[in-house]
Design an enzyme around this catalytic site. Structure first.
Site, PDB file in Angstrom:
ATOM      1  N   TYR A 111       0.828  -1.205   0.000  1.00  0.00           N
ATOM      2  CA  TYR A 111       0.000   0.000   0.000  1.00  0.00           C
ATOM      3  C   TYR A 111       0.862   1.255   0.000  1.00  0.00           C
ATOM      4  CZ  TYR A 111      -3.578   3.342   1.381  1.00  0.00           C
ATOM      5  OH  TYR A 111      -4.428   4.408   1.420  1.00  0.00           O
ATOM      6  N   TRP A 115       1.212   5.605  -1.818  1.00  0.00           N
ATOM      7  CA  TRP A 115       0.940   6.556  -2.898  1.00  0.00           C
ATOM      8  C   TRP A 115       2.032   6.622  -3.946  1.00  0.00           C
ATOM      9  CZ3 TRP A 115      -2.145  11.383  -3.531  1.00  0.00           C
ATOM     10  CH2 TRP A 115      -3.430  11.239  -3.002  1.00  0.00           C
TER      11      TRP A 115
HETATM   12  N1  LIG Z   1      -1.684   9.423  11.853  1.00  0.00           N
HETATM   13  C1  LIG Z   1      -2.160   9.319  10.610  1.00  0.00           C
HETATM   14  N2  LIG Z   1      -1.761   8.309   9.809  1.00  0.00           N
HETATM   15  C2  LIG Z   1      -2.213   8.224   8.541  1.00  0.00           C
HETATM   16  C3  LIG Z   1      -3.128   9.169   8.036  1.00  0.00           C
HETATM   17  C4  LIG Z   1      -3.540  10.222   8.894  1.00  0.00           C
HETATM   18  O1  LIG Z   1      -4.339  11.099   8.517  1.00  0.00           O
HETATM   19  N3  LIG Z   1      -3.034  10.264  10.161  1.00  0.00           N
HETATM   20  N4  LIG Z   1      -3.587   9.058   6.737  1.00  0.00           N
HETATM   21  C5  LIG Z   1      -3.572   7.734   6.117  1.00  0.00           C
HETATM   22  C6  LIG Z   1      -3.797   7.832   4.673  1.00  0.00           C
HETATM   23  S1  LIG Z   1      -5.301   8.461   4.189  1.00  0.00           S
HETATM   24  C7  LIG Z   1      -2.910   7.394   3.739  1.00  0.00           C
HETATM   25  S2  LIG Z   1      -3.367   7.408   2.084  1.00  0.00           S
HETATM   26  C8  LIG Z   1      -1.611   6.841   4.118  1.00  0.00           C
HETATM   27  C9  LIG Z   1      -0.473   7.227   3.168  1.00  0.00           C
HETATM   28  O2  LIG Z   1       0.594   6.350   3.357  1.00  0.00           O
HETATM   29  P1  LIG Z   1       1.696   6.128   2.236  1.00  0.00           P
HETATM   30  O3  LIG Z   1       1.102   6.277   0.886  1.00  0.00           O
HETATM   31  O4  LIG Z   1       2.384   4.859   2.537  1.00  0.00           O
HETATM   32  O5  LIG Z   1       2.658   7.363   2.527  1.00  0.00           O
HETATM   33  P2  LIG Z   1       3.721   8.085   1.596  1.00  0.00           P
HETATM   34  O6  LIG Z   1       4.541   8.921   2.493  1.00  0.00           O
HETATM   35  O7  LIG Z   1       3.040   8.763   0.463  1.00  0.00           O
HETATM   36  O8  LIG Z   1       4.602   6.880   1.072  1.00  0.00           O
HETATM   37  C10 LIG Z   1       5.004   6.731  -0.242  1.00  0.00           C
HETATM   38  C11 LIG Z   1       6.439   6.242  -0.261  1.00  0.00           C
HETATM   39  O9  LIG Z   1       6.763   5.916  -1.613  1.00  0.00           O
HETATM   40  C12 LIG Z   1       8.080   6.365  -1.884  1.00  0.00           C
HETATM   41  N5  LIG Z   1       8.171   6.563  -3.332  1.00  0.00           N
HETATM   42  C13 LIG Z   1       7.799   7.634  -4.068  1.00  0.00           C
HETATM   43  N6  LIG Z   1       8.026   7.417  -5.364  1.00  0.00           N
HETATM   44  C14 LIG Z   1       8.540   6.180  -5.468  1.00  0.00           C
HETATM   45  C15 LIG Z   1       8.962   5.380  -6.556  1.00  0.00           C
HETATM   46  O10 LIG Z   1       8.901   5.755  -7.714  1.00  0.00           O
HETATM   47  N7  LIG Z   1       9.421   4.121  -6.281  1.00  0.00           N
HETATM   48  C16 LIG Z   1       9.499   3.637  -5.010  1.00  0.00           C
HETATM   49  N8  LIG Z   1       9.946   2.392  -4.831  1.00  0.00           N
HETATM   50  N9  LIG Z   1       9.121   4.389  -3.955  1.00  0.00           N
HETATM   51  C17 LIG Z   1       8.645   5.625  -4.175  1.00  0.00           C
HETATM   52  C18 LIG Z   1       8.232   7.636  -1.070  1.00  0.00           C
HETATM   53  O11 LIG Z   1       9.597   7.895  -0.832  1.00  0.00           O
HETATM   54  C19 LIG Z   1       7.436   7.281   0.200  1.00  0.00           C
HETATM   55  O12 LIG Z   1       8.260   6.754   1.198  1.00  0.00           O
HETATM   56  O13 LIG Z   1      -1.280   7.265   5.449  1.00  0.00           O
HETATM   57  C20 LIG Z   1      -2.304   6.938   6.397  1.00  0.00           C
HETATM   58  N10 LIG Z   1      -1.800   7.193   7.742  1.00  0.00           N
HETATM   59  N1  LIG Z   2      -1.422  18.498   2.215  1.00  0.00           N
HETATM   60  C1  LIG Z   2      -1.876  17.244   2.209  1.00  0.00           C
HETATM   61  N2  LIG Z   2      -3.111  16.987   1.732  1.00  0.00           N
HETATM   62  C2  LIG Z   2      -3.585  15.719   1.734  1.00  0.00           C
HETATM   63  C3  LIG Z   2      -2.794  14.634   2.191  1.00  0.00           C
HETATM   64  C4  LIG Z   2      -1.505  14.936   2.716  1.00  0.00           C
HETATM   65  O1  LIG Z   2      -0.767  14.053   3.181  1.00  0.00           O
HETATM   66  N3  LIG Z   2      -1.088  16.237   2.712  1.00  0.00           N
HETATM   67  N4  LIG Z   2      -3.289  13.353   2.116  1.00  0.00           N
HETATM   68  C5  LIG Z   2      -4.398  13.095   1.196  1.00  0.00           C
HETATM   69  C6  LIG Z   2      -5.064  11.818   1.463  1.00  0.00           C
HETATM   70  S1  LIG Z   2      -4.280  10.374   0.948  1.00  0.00           S
HETATM   71  C7  LIG Z   2      -6.299  11.726   1.993  1.00  0.00           C
HETATM   72  S2  LIG Z   2      -7.054  10.200   2.145  1.00  0.00           S
HETATM   73  C8  LIG Z   2      -7.028  12.912   2.446  1.00  0.00           C
HETATM   74  C9  LIG Z   2      -7.552  12.662   3.854  1.00  0.00           C
HETATM   75  O2  LIG Z   2      -8.579  13.469   4.162  1.00  0.00           O
HETATM   76  P1  LIG Z   2      -9.064  13.568   5.684  1.00  0.00           P
HETATM   77  O3  LIG Z   2      -8.893  12.263   6.333  1.00  0.00           O
HETATM   78  O4  LIG Z   2     -10.397  14.151   5.704  1.00  0.00           O
HETATM   79  O5  LIG Z   2      -7.968  14.594   6.218  1.00  0.00           O
HETATM   80  P2  LIG Z   2      -7.518  14.994   7.690  1.00  0.00           P
HETATM   81  O6  LIG Z   2      -6.652  16.194   7.498  1.00  0.00           O
HETATM   82  O7  LIG Z   2      -6.978  13.865   8.445  1.00  0.00           O
HETATM   83  O8  LIG Z   2      -8.874  15.385   8.404  1.00  0.00           O
HETATM   84  C10 LIG Z   2      -9.644  16.512   8.043  1.00  0.00           C
HETATM   85  C11 LIG Z   2     -10.020  17.226   9.293  1.00  0.00           C
HETATM   86  O9  LIG Z   2     -10.978  16.484  10.037  1.00  0.00           O
HETATM   87  C12 LIG Z   2     -10.919  16.940  11.368  1.00  0.00           C
HETATM   88  N5  LIG Z   2     -11.319  15.879  12.281  1.00  0.00           N
HETATM   89  C13 LIG Z   2     -10.556  14.891  12.801  1.00  0.00           C
HETATM   90  N6  LIG Z   2     -11.309  14.114  13.609  1.00  0.00           N
HETATM   91  C14 LIG Z   2     -12.558  14.612  13.578  1.00  0.00           C
HETATM   92  C15 LIG Z   2     -13.800  14.242  14.194  1.00  0.00           C
HETATM   93  O10 LIG Z   2     -13.903  13.263  14.930  1.00  0.00           O
HETATM   94  N7  LIG Z   2     -14.890  14.997  13.887  1.00  0.00           N
HETATM   95  C16 LIG Z   2     -14.831  16.071  13.067  1.00  0.00           C
HETATM   96  N8  LIG Z   2     -15.945  16.742  12.819  1.00  0.00           N
HETATM   97  N9  LIG Z   2     -13.675  16.457  12.513  1.00  0.00           N
HETATM   98  C17 LIG Z   2     -12.567  15.733  12.735  1.00  0.00           C
HETATM   99  C18 LIG Z   2      -9.496  17.348  11.641  1.00  0.00           C
HETATM  100  O11 LIG Z   2      -9.456  18.591  12.305  1.00  0.00           O
HETATM  101  C19 LIG Z   2      -8.867  17.359  10.265  1.00  0.00           C
HETATM  102  O12 LIG Z   2      -8.114  18.523   9.985  1.00  0.00           O
HETATM  103  O13 LIG Z   2      -6.169  14.050   2.471  1.00  0.00           O
HETATM  104  C20 LIG Z   2      -5.435  14.207   1.275  1.00  0.00           C
HETATM  105  N10 LIG Z   2      -4.829  15.508   1.273  1.00  0.00           N
HETATM  106 MO   LIG Z   3      -5.403   8.580   1.849  1.00  0.00          MO
END
Ligand SMILES: Nc1nc2c(c(=O)[nH]1)N[C@H]1C(S)=C(S)[C@@H](COP(=O)(O)OP(=O)(O)OC[C@H]3O[C@@H](n4cnc5c(=O)[nH]c(N)nc54)[C@H](O)[C@@H]3O)O[C@H]1N2
Ligand SMILES: Nc1nc2c(c(=O)[nH]1)N[C@H]1C(S)=C(S)[C@@H](COP(=O)(O)OP(=O)(O)OC[C@H]3O[C@@H](n4cnc5c(=O)[nH]c(N)nc54)[C@H](O)[C@@H]3O)O[C@H]1N2
Ligand SMILES: [Mo]
Length: 703
Positions: free
Chosen positions: A108, A110
């Site tokens: 998993y 991005w």
């Molecule tokens: N506490 C907390 N945890 C979260 C979240 C949160 O809101 N709070 N959000 C969750 C969500 S929604 C998501 S989607 C996940 C995201 O989790 P990930 O998608 O696992 O996070 P990334 O940091 O985007 O990891 C991508 C990795 O791919 C590597 N990479 C980039 N390009 C390439 C390439 O071409 N080849 C190879 N081999 N590697 C490459 C980058 O260096 C990086 O280390 O995190 C989740 N975890």
């Molecule tokens: N800059 C930037 N943008 C991103 C990403 C990133 O890594 N960096 N990741 C992307 C990805 S993969 C995803 S999936 C999306 C994720 O999208 P989300 O999961 O929606 O993103 P978050 O920033 O974790 O949460 C949005 C807001 O929800 C609020 N929140 C948290 N808990 C609660 C709750 O219990 N109730 C309510 N009402 N609000 C709450 C928090 O204040 C938070 O800022 O974001 C995407 N956008």
């Molecule tokens: Mo995500």
């Protein structure tokens, strides 16, 4: 000097390289470019890059097997030849002894914007075509609960998020936008595959000028941009379901529900109504009941219910709400609330899932999109929901429940990761570390020394997109970008595709993996498929050479935002929803039939098991970072600029800080029973007291 067109998940750009200096200019058609572009400035030759293949000393000396030293051990540099030989030998051993069921290829993550070199697709294709398959993961960390729930109650998530109510109709028609979790611009600046035009700020501005009332329900004020000119309801995290029930209770008891809509377009309203009114258990879920749970005054809850009545209302629920215990409930109740107001299918009204969470949502689709790299056929059908990785590794052979099914965790010996960072995305990292120690072998392709790389047995240095050619594009982005190389590979880094091709050759399956194409051959092949798809609609595309020369091509789009619900409203018999009753399911026999205590047949309030206590008095919001994408390029200029003294910033309310004797800029320790970390304190009134916020993405570095 090079001057190239290129793309990242956070925007398209031109990159000019002159000696060691890299100048990034945002794509000319982008009205609101992302500051994340600045993270690329210092990335190419940063010391965090992986320069050459490395093997963990313990693995090299003792061979494969469970090892508690993962994450603590040192590494030995090896040649590419030796690395290929050892990886091929280990894959052969595991394949022969355990078959594909012994290999986890979830991988998993991005990775990067380019669609051909998309590392996760590469590893899946490799494991399918060379190893006969692998144990896969399903769903995402983004929407693990919602994407499973939504098909039971309304339809596919893509129809209710990506193709949900469009930003255009919001700007022109919505009177109230009620956003649970807000609409932070920090989030909509990214979209997987790329986002050439950032339009959310402009749409919110237009709507606000026309008079749309934006209401953000969130513990953080910053979740609603200033441009929206909106209101902030700072509720206690995890209590949205209680607030929604109280809104429904008020609408019901005051005769403000749209009973014609409920009768014609929904199934199960009487069941939820009985629950609201407390007919089952004597507990009325009214505003007084919800006020204590949510930390909002009962009068404010009642006033909100009345403000929704008779207006064109759009309700959206952020991903964040369902990434928590009982996360299904606010999603289901958001839909029920929109239905009770009679709004679904009206322009700018109804329910849309996760609007603004990503730049994909509320957009239209391309008539045809750039094809994905074909994955080949997986010879086995074993999977886990993606966030169960630690459970799987720690409990092989144990049974678990998933979407009404009973499944068994496989016994995984080898995990292969490319393009993701589990030590970023998983929750309990100390437990994850323990789980990874149970493997025989962990192989990681990485461009940087992330925590995942530092727990691997074999680390293969991968190029960054800036060092190779690719095509950037998303189904919701009308620009297809020729990603032209900006620099030569760092150190001995190689493309994931090249690495897998070499391994496939050593395992006697090169032709199956490559089909005789090099990377450019694949780009031309995939582009030709897009040309063919569009030709079927009488749309011509420039030939590949012209596209490559130009750097960008514009694709025709549909106007399909909101199409499923619009058609359903217009004619529910001709266009039923893809649910068992063809209607919006306010109650579900299918879900009731699963017999899950924490997700019964209609939406309910359930208090989160973990609550603030005397030992751990705060709620932690670990939301998406404004200054980077997840953990990617945490060492980049813009990400660093958001830190203080190199530490991530933790926001807390001045009242809490005063009580604890914390001053702005202090280094503070955050801890609970799972672990601890250091951060820099930032005092702000823009957070609910009792809540602290530390964005995710700073690297796990317990050593
Ligand atoms: N506490 C907390 N945890 C979260 C979240 C949160 O809101 N709070 N959000 C969750 C969500 S929604 C998501 S989607 C996940 C995201 O989790 P990930 O998608 O696992 O996070 P990334 O940091 O985007 O990891 C991508 C990795 O791919 C590597 N990479 C980039 N390009 C390439 C390439 O071409 N080849 C190879 N081999 N590697 C490459 C980058 O260096 C990086 O280390 O995190 C989740 N975890
Ligand atoms: N800059 C930037 N943008 C991103 C990403 C990133 O890594 N960096 N990741 C992307 C990805 S993969 C995803 S999936 C999306 C994720 O999208 P989300 O999961 O929606 O993103 P978050 O920033 O974790 O949460 C949005 C807001 O929800 C609020 N929140 C948290 N808990 C609660 C709750 O219990 N109730 C309510 N009402 N609000 C709450 C928090 O204040 C938070 O800022 O974001 C995407 N956008
Ligand atoms: Mo995500």
């Amino acid at each position: 000097m090079t001057d190239s067109m290129h793309s990242a998940h956070w925007g398209a750009f031109r990159a000019r390289r002159d000696g060691d200096s890299l100048t990034i200019t945002p794509f000319s058609a982008d009205p609101d470019p992302s500051p994340l572009l600045a993270n690329l400035h210092n990335a190419l030759a940063h010391p965090a890059r992986v320069a050459r293949p490395m093997i963990r000393r313990g693995w090299l000396e003792n061979g494969p097997g469970p090892d508690a030293r993962r994450g603590l051990d040192s590494y030995v540099a090896v040649s590419w030849e030796e690395t290929y030989a050892r990886v091929a030998e280990e894959l052969r051993r595991v394949g022969e002894r355990y078959g594909p069921a012994g290999i986890f290829g979830g991988s998993y993550g991005w990775s990067s914007a380019g669609r051909f070199h998309h590392a996760q697709s590469q590893v899946h294709r490799f494991l399918n075509t060379v190893m006969g398959g692998y144990v896969r993961s399903v769903n995402s960390y983004s929407s693990g609960a919602a994407s499973v729930l939504l098909p039971h109650i309304v339809g596919d998530m893509n129809e209710i998020a990506r193709r949900g109510v469009s930003w255009e109709t919001i700007a022109s028609h919505s009177e109230v936008v009620l956003a649970f979790g807000g609409l932070a611009l920090k989030n909509s600046q990214v979209a997987s595959g790329g986002l050439s035009e950032h339009t959310e700020r402009g749409f919110m501005q237009r709507a606000a000028r026309r008079g749309t009332r934006f209401i953000s329900v969130s513990p953080l004020k910053s979740d609603l941009p200033d441009e929206a000119g909106g209101e902030w309801l700072p509720l206690i995290p995890g209590t949205d379901a209680a607030l929604m029930l109280a809104l429904l209770h008020e609408l019901t008891t005051q005769g403000l529900t749209d009973d014609d809509f409920l009768a014609r377009y929904t199934h199960g309203w009487p069941t939820l109504k009985a629950y609201l009114l407390g007919e089952e258990d004597g507990i009325a879920r009214d505003a007084d009941w919800a006020a204590d749970l949510c930390g909002l005054p009962a009068a404010q809850i009642r006033a909100l219910a009345h403000a929704l009545h008779g207006k064109r209302v759009l309700i959206t629920v952020a991903h964040a709400l369902q990434r928590a215990q009982h996360g299904e409930q606010p999603v289901w109740l958001g839909l029920a609330l929109a239905a009770a107001l009679g709004q679904p299918g009206l322009p700018g009204g109804g329910f849309t899932y996760a609007l603004g969470a990503l730049g994909h949502y509320g957009k239209h689709h391309n008539l045809a999109s750039f094809p994905a790299l074909p994955q080949g056929k997986n010879g086995i059908d074993r999977f886990i929901p993606v966030a169960r990785i630690a459970d799987m590794l720690l409990h092989p052979g144990e049974k678990f429940h998933y979407n009404g099914r009973h499944l068994t965790y496989p016994d995984i010996r080898l995990a292969y990761w490319a393009g993701g960072n589990p030590f970023h995305h998983h929750q309990d990292l100390a437990r994850l570390r323990h789980a990874f120690c149970r493997l025989d072998t962990l192989i990681v392709h990485e461009s940087a020394w992330t925590a995942s790389a530092r727990h691997a047995d074999i680390v293969l240095p991968a190029t960054m997109t800036l060092e190779r050619e690719d095509v950037g594009g998303a189904p919701t982005d009308r620009h297809l970008i020729a990603m032209q190389p900006v620099a030569a590979p760092y150190g001995e880094a190689r493309d994931d595709y090249q690495i897998f091709s070499e391994l496939a050759r050593r395992l006697g399956r090169e032709a199956a993996f490559t089909e005789g194409r090099d990377a450019r051959g694949w780009l031309e092949h995939l582009y030709a498929q897009l040309q063919e798809k569009l030709a079927a609609h009488q749309v011509g595309l420039p030939d590949f050479a012209a596209f490559w020369q130009e750097g960008v091509v514009t694709l025709p789009q549909l106007q399909d935002g909101g199409r499923m619900m619009n058609a359903f409203r217009a004619d529910p018999t001709a266009h039923p929803l893809p649910t068992p009753t063809g209607k919006i399911q306010i109650a579900s026999d299918a879900i009731a039939g699963f017999g899950y205590e924490d997700c019964p047949g209609h939406p309910v309030w359930r208090a989160p098991r973990e609550q603030p206590s005397a030992s751990y008095p705060f709620w932690l919001i670990a939301n998406q970072p404004a200054t980077r994408l997840h953990s990617q390029l945490d060492f980049g200029d813009y990400s660093r600029s958001g830190k203080r003294n190199g530490r991530e910033v933790c926001s807390l309310h001045p009242l809490d800080a005063q009580r604890l004797g914390i001053a702005d800029n202090d280094v503070i320790e955050l801890y609970n029973a799972r672990g601890h970390l250091l951060a820099s304190a930032a005092l702000t009134e823009a957070i609910r007291p009792g809540v602290v916020r530390l964005p995710t993405g700073a690297w796990y570095d317990p050593v």
